[in-house]
Design an enzyme around this catalytic site. Structure first.
Site, PDB file in Angstrom:
ATOM      1  N   HIS A 202       0.852  -1.193   0.000  1.00 37.54           N
ATOM      2  CA  HIS A 202       0.000   0.000   0.000  1.00 37.54           C
ATOM      3  C   HIS A 202       0.887   1.242   0.000  1.00 37.54           C
ATOM      4  CE1 HIS A 202      -3.640   2.349   0.668  1.00 37.54           C
ATOM      5  NE2 HIS A 202      -2.935   3.066   1.532  1.00 37.54           N
TER       6      HIS A 202
ATOM      7  N   ASP B  98      -7.483  -1.704   4.176  1.00 35.89           N
ATOM      8  CA  ASP B  98      -6.088  -1.393   4.500  1.00 35.89           C
ATOM      9  C   ASP B  98      -5.868  -1.292   6.009  1.00 35.89           C
ATOM     10  OD1 ASP B  98      -5.740  -1.154   1.719  1.00 35.89           O
ATOM     11  OD2 ASP B  98      -6.254   0.968   1.782  1.00 35.89           O
TER      12      ASP B  98
ATOM     13  N   CYS C 189      41.137  40.703 -13.442  1.00 37.26           N
ATOM     14  CA  CYS C 189      42.108  41.120 -14.459  1.00 37.26           C
ATOM     15  C   CYS C 189      42.100  42.622 -14.692  1.00 37.26           C
ATOM     16  CB  CYS C 189      41.862  40.370 -15.763  1.00 37.26           C
ATOM     17  SG  CYS C 189      40.157  40.419 -16.322  1.00 37.26           S
TER      18      CYS C 189
END
Length: 913
Positions: A111, A147, A717
């Protein structure tokens, strides 16, 4: 000792079929029967098909009972197999208790929720709809309740905000569920399976979402509840909403792809009325925007109209014909193969107008179609694309586009590579550690590796593959093949779309990229997010726009009478380009060069800096996901003396773009000449002068003056290598700078309050110490810093200020490339001498001036020998503005339209007619 068990499997679907395959490997188990649903037309459930392959008896029942009473003929067939355990992996039918209790050991069921929460047939959906923080599954002993039986085992996982019904099923409930069913059966066989009585505390019984009336979304809810409801039904069956058209008609639609939207109402968009929504919904470029009752918003990416899914943003757009008609012979052969796949799934003849879903296909058929097409044609098709192209002709056109443009991976699709997991910034980021050659991550020749050190704590982060000349050759060959193969078949507009795809992926993963950049290079996270990553994304989007606008000219020439002559030029890609980038902005330098290179139609290989290559490797992963064909982009971490030199020397490399120091740039230039006279562009060192006149805006001059030196820890730079401050404000300027430096937060670059992180690596850190020592030895006044930050592990260098610097000193002439401010005075009456001093350097990368006098500013801009001039600001670069230096700061341009010329060659064509 485990029991010898006779198992009956009851259910249907791929899930059940995989459980069957898993149990077949158990020596103590015999599958004595499979009980499943009847065929739908001529289509058999995959569980039955799998069982038949393994010679397992199959029974197909439309129902097991009638009016609550078990059917005798069904019971008789069930009892005939003599099962000792019933296994129900996924079952949509009501099974009578005579069967549930008919096996000696009973029945175990899967389930998809953590029982007792979300009992019922739609547990996964309700886990999302209810906004649960965790999802999971239970395997329980079946009883006569819904269930409610005793628990055997449970498993759980955290729910992610991106989870939908589909994703949680695919990533956890399905794969882990199959494994867990095997574990459960083993526990039963071993006699150790528990029976834990379910508590009724927190138990819920949720409505079945297969009923249409339960799929209707309640728009009188908070944005979060709307979002959860949509994702709980994504991608099957989809949340139902009803559009109220202006003509009084209504249209039922289904919503997919929901996410919470935090940017607020859209300023541009078209309104859409939805039943039950008191406020107007809006169709905008990102989808359908719905406001919840709490004033928050949820955005819907996809809408299903009839059987076709469309992008929600295209609701009001006129349907465009997306079909392709100019198929090649090879593509027509593939068309027959695709039609065969469709026919095998649908069990009916297929023509150009066959609708996949109207022919009865369901969600599992989509999975089968996607997997078979992926296996046959090696294109990573996604389920949602089937919904967007359900008609055969549309689907085949979609497939052809994949084949023509290269494969594209989804964000959640796992690529195959060795990686380390970076755990930082509350994230776990999987970072590749191999070379990226020809679309694959591979080990370096001889298994060589580089040690990558975290500059914040001086600890080893990981080891990455270190490329050799052999590896470089493999990458060059791959790029060469792609340039004359798959890449050449892609149109400029398609190329631009791939670049936009990549930019979008970078945008979606920007926090991960910024985290990697911060940990790997020491960049402050907020700066990495905004500049390192943000400007990288902008570069890819900017140059993507140039792809279909690169063009030549027609030229009037003198013809040879009486004939006419047409002369025109073509701008063509150079071929294979090598890129070598520095360690100060790892991802940004990569993007500045590579975006222009790719936009021009070249293929490339890049050697990132050996100290911090991780964002470049993560970027390589994103290029695959964006759909770039193999070989177009290759990434090779390695040492400059080995891999870098091999790139410069290779005769199939026709262009080299380099950013780094001037001495290495000179060496690169010589190698390019000696090898095959390859074209090269060089962005080299700088000693950029910044002049601050007394009539400046002092607050602005101090703020930008500090940024000009200390931005990105001085590893910049275009950093102002020397400041000339007019004597009238000299002392005040220094006082303000020191005041701000004393409050500068130095520390962990991932801390949002940090303004200054560690230097990139130890060799550079040591160089800065030596630079300062030499300045002191030559008589310059060190007024701040010049040393390691006390009590901090890592390469933390204190921001430094030198004054009383004369022109002959080493620190006045050479670049530190660190957070060191060099200040000299000047008198405002002698601007000519000042300009001579500013230009008395072999570098010419950038410069700046602060003054309120526009005449002074323009005079400075006219006379300074530098590629970039800043007036009353500093460090303001933009992807549309060319960037590059003069003199020994190199030549050639990054960014802007001019950068494209670095990666193009001009061909002149003359035709007599």
């Amino acid at each position: 000792m485990a029991l010898k068990m006779r198992i009956a499997i009851i259910g249907q679907s791929n899930f059940a079929a995989d459980v069957l395959e898993l149990l077949l490997d158990r020596p103590n188990i015999q599958i004595v029967g499979v009980f499943t649903i009847p065929d739908r037309g001529s289509r058999e459930d995959i569980l039955a098909t799998t069982a038949i392959i393994h010679n397992i008896p199959v029974f197909k029942f439309a129902c097991w009972r009638r009016k609550g009473v078990a059917l005798p003929e069904v019971l008789e067939q069930y009892k005939s197999v003599g099962a000792t355990l019933n296994v129900l992996p996924f079952c949509s039918q009501f099974i009578p208790m005579e069967v549930i209790d008919g096996a000696l050991l009973g029945s175990i069921c899967y389930h998809p929720s953590i029982l007792p929460r979300h009992r019922g047939a739609s547990a996964i959906s309700w886990t999302l709809i209810e906004g649960d923080e965790v999802a999971g599954f239970s395997i329980f002993w079946a009883d006569d309740g819904l269930d409610t039986g005793p628990l055997l085992l449970t498993r759980q996982t955290n729910l992610e905000p991106t989870d939908t019904l589909d994703t949680i099923y695919k990533r956890f409930l399905y794969p882990e569920g199959v494994k867990a069913m095997g574990v459960a059966v083993d526990m039963v066989a071993s006699g150790v399976a528990p029976k834990i009585i379910q508590t009724e505390v927190g138990a819920t019984y949720d409505p079945a979402m297969f009923k249409t009336e339960n799929q209707v979304i309640n728009l009188q809810a908070t944005a979060e509840k709307i979002w959860n409801f949509v994702r709980g039904l994504d991608s099957v069956p989809g949340a139902i909403a009803t559009v109220l058209h202006e003509n009084g008609t209504e249209e039922q639609i289904r919503l997919f792809g929901a996410h919470l939207y935090s940017a607020g109402p859209v300023s541009k968009g078209k309104f859409l009325r939805l039943r039950g929504l008191t406020k107007t919904a809006w169709i905008h470029s990102g989808g359908l925007l719905i406001e919840g009752t709490d004033g928050a918003f949820v955005n819907i990416r996809r809408i299903k109209r009839g059987t076709k899914v469309i992008n929600a943003s295209e609701w009001f757009k006129q349907a465009e014909d997306q079909s392709i008609t100019d198929f090649s012979e090879d593509e027509l052969v593939k068309r027959s193969l695709v039609a065969g796949i469709w026919k095998a799934i649908l069990k009916e003849d297929v023509d150009s107008s066959t609708d996949f879903f109207a022919s009865g296909a369901g969600s599992m058929d989509v999975v089968r179609l996607v997997e078979e097409v992926k296996e046959t044609f090696d294109v990573p098709l996604q389920n949602e694309q089937v919904f967007m192209a359900p008609v055969f002709e549309e689907f085949f056109s979609l497939l052809v586009r994949f084949l023509r443009q290269g494969s594209a991976y989804s964000d959640d699709q796992q690529l195959n590579f060795q990686a380390f997991t970076l755990k930082a910034n509350k994230r776990e980021i999987r970072v590749p550690t191999q070379l990226f050659i020809n679309g694959e991550f591979v080990d370096a020749d001889s298994q060589r590796t580089l040690e990558i050190v975290n500059p914040t704590n001086e600890e080893v982060l990981c080891r990455v593959a270190c490329a050799s000349a052999t590896d470089v050759d493999k990458a060059v060959q791959a790029a060469h093949s792609a340039f004359y193969g798959s890449w050449r078949q892609i149109t400029p507009r398609q190329r631009g779309q791939l670049m936009l795809n990549l930019a979008d992926l970078m945008e979606r993963n920007k926090e991960e990229l910024a985290t990697i950049e911060s940990v790997d290079s020491g960049a402050v996270y907020t700066l990495a997010l905004k500049t390192h990553v943000g400007m990288s994304i902008e570069a890819w989007r900017y140059f993507a726009g140039w792809c279909d606008k690169i063009q030549g000219n027609t030229i009037p020439v003198n013809p040879a009478r009486p004939n006419n002559v047409l002369t025109f030029t073509r701008k063509e890609p150079i071929g294979v380009c090598g890129l070598i980038t520095p360690w100060n902005y790892p991802l940004m330098m990569l993007s500045w060069k590579m975006a222009a290179c790719i936009a021009a139609g070249n293929t490339c290989l890049i050697k990132p800096a050996q100290t911090c290559p991780l964002t470049a490797l993560k970027f390589a992963e994103l290029t695959v996901r964006a759909g770039f064909p193999p070989g177009v982009i290759n990434v090779l971490p390695g040492k400059g003396s080995d891999a870098g030199q091999a790139v410069a020397d290779h005769e199939l490399v026709r262009k080299l773009g380099f950013t780094g120091s001037t001495p290495i740039g000179k060496h690169i230039m010589k190698s390019c000449a000696d090898s095959n006279l390859k074209k090269c562009s060089l962005e080299l060192g700088g000693k950029s002068p910044l002049i601050i006149f007394a009539d400046c805006d002092m607050d602005k001059a101090v703020r930008h003056g500090m940024s000009s030196v200390f931005f990105n820890k001085g590893e910049n730079c275009i950093a102002a290598g020397r400041l000339f401050v007019e004597d009238r404000i000299h002392d005040e300027f220094i006082r303000r700078v020191l005041k701000d430096l004393r409050t500068m937060t130095i520390g962990d670059p991932l801390d949002r309050s940090t303004a200054h992180g560690p230097q990139n690596h130890k060799a550079h850190f040591d160089k800065l110490l030596e630079f300062c020592r030499r300045g002191v030895d030559e008589g310059a006044k060190l007024v701040y810093g010049g040393c390691r930050v006390p009590h901090l592990k890592g390469y933390f260098f204190t921001p430094t200020v030198f004054t009383n610097v004369t022109d002959d000193m080493f620190i006045a002439q050479e670049e530190s490339f660190g957070p060191i401010m060099i200040i000299s005075k000047f008198n405002g009456s002698d601007v000519d001498s000042l300009m001579q001093r500013a230009n008395r350097t072999e570098y010419g990368l950038a410069s700046g001036v602060f003054t309120k006098d526009i005449g002074k500013a323009l005079n400075f801009a006219d006379r300074i020998e530098a590629g970039t001039v800043f007036v009353n600001l500093y460090n303001k670069t933009d992807v549309a503005a060319p960037f590059g230096g003069f003199k020994q700061s190199g030549y050639g341009k990054d960014l802007g339209q001019e950068a494209l010329n670095e990666y193009l060659k001009t061909k002149c064509v003359t035709v007599e007619y």
